[in-house]
Design an enzyme around this catalytic site. Sequence first.
Site, PDB file in Angstrom:
ATOM      1  N   SER A 186       0.748  -1.281  -0.012  1.00  0.00           N
ATOM      2  CA  SER A 186      -0.058  -0.115   0.187  1.00  0.00           C
ATOM      3  C   SER A 186       0.895   1.210  -0.160  1.00  0.00           C
ATOM      4  O   SER A 186       1.922   1.285   0.384  1.00  0.00           O
ATOM      5  CB  SER A 186      -0.786   0.098   1.312  1.00  0.00           C
ATOM      6  OG  SER A 186      -1.352   1.409   1.678  1.00  0.00           O
ATOM      7  N   TYR A 222      -0.156  -0.375  10.971  1.00  0.00           N
ATOM      8  CA  TYR A 222      -0.631  -0.580   9.317  1.00  0.00           C
ATOM      9  C   TYR A 222       0.596  -0.345   8.141  1.00  0.00           C
ATOM     10  O   TYR A 222       0.984  -1.307   7.733  1.00  0.00           O
ATOM     11  CB  TYR A 222      -1.808   0.255   8.850  1.00  0.00           C
ATOM     12  CG  TYR A 222      -2.298  -0.386   7.432  1.00  0.00           C
ATOM     13  CD1 TYR A 222      -2.738  -1.628   7.348  1.00  0.00           C
ATOM     14  CD2 TYR A 222      -2.299   0.600   6.399  1.00  0.00           C
ATOM     15  CE1 TYR A 222      -3.036  -1.865   5.942  1.00  0.00           C
ATOM     16  CE2 TYR A 222      -2.907   0.464   5.010  1.00  0.00           C
ATOM     17  CZ  TYR A 222      -3.120  -1.039   4.979  1.00  0.00           C
ATOM     18  OH  TYR A 222      -3.516  -1.179   3.567  1.00  0.00           O
TER      19      TYR A 222
END
Length: 314
Positions: free
Chosen positions: A161, A187
Amino acid sequence: MEHMTEHISTPFTAESTAAQVVAGIDLTGRRAVVTGGASGIGVETARALAGAGADVTLAVRDIAAGQRAAAEITADTGNGRVVVAPLDLTDRASVAAFTANWDGPLHVLVNNAGVMATPHTRTADGWELQFATNHLGHFALTRGLHRALASEGARVVSVSSSAHLWSPVLFEDVHFTERPYDPWLAYSQSKTANVLFAVEATRRWEADGITVNSLMPGAIETNLQRHLAEEELRQLRSVLEARGMRWKTPQQGAATSVLVATSPLLEGVGGRYFEDCAEALPHQPGTSRGVAAHALDPETAARLWEVSEKILAG
């Protein structure tokens, strides 16, 4: 190898869909595994691979959801070789059972499953949930499938990501035992780990005919965001839009995964990070585009591999 230094571009763009990317590619007789293949970009990745003729295994936590997705893909593509297998990436026994049960070669492994910005949670082993799911589980899975991947040469896809830009892996405290837990930093470091994994796995396994690349699928609204409050989701949208990011459909979001998994243009290419169906350029400050130097550093990648082995052996 000379060609390894060239920057890879393709005829495809941010608008391309997974079906467009795989059009004309015949995957008959090839076997693929997609983790998290029951929803979001996972199901679209699996659909495109099945549509090109591959035997596809959806490796999922929710078997009923997996079976619904498999039936839908079969109805859609006419490919009856779509099966479901249980896999919980946070459970070492589940990962070990999946790899032990795998028989014969594996040509494509898409490490797609993931969790994002979860409340502070520890697994049964005491590991921070996002690092455990997004990185350690996939690390253990891929290593456990090494022989199957090496038998006829394979591609491994590590879904990362643009969030990797926000944090390197903090080796001193990967599980947030010393610092206050921050769902986004957790994350981000797990997504950096996905890129570093591709770098080191390619270095170790290229001689076995295995290449591993990572990618940013794009901004797509899926159940990945289920842990965000409506206000957080609004903020995320406005931040991404301010940084020049357009939202994609799940079919467009799966395109870069499918490109990395199947494109003849990537034959023999590994250890790279792609976005919008092309190799990413170095990160441009002030944007959410490109790849951070901290995610491609070979020494950090080697260190992460060793640290991950230690954690899993512990």
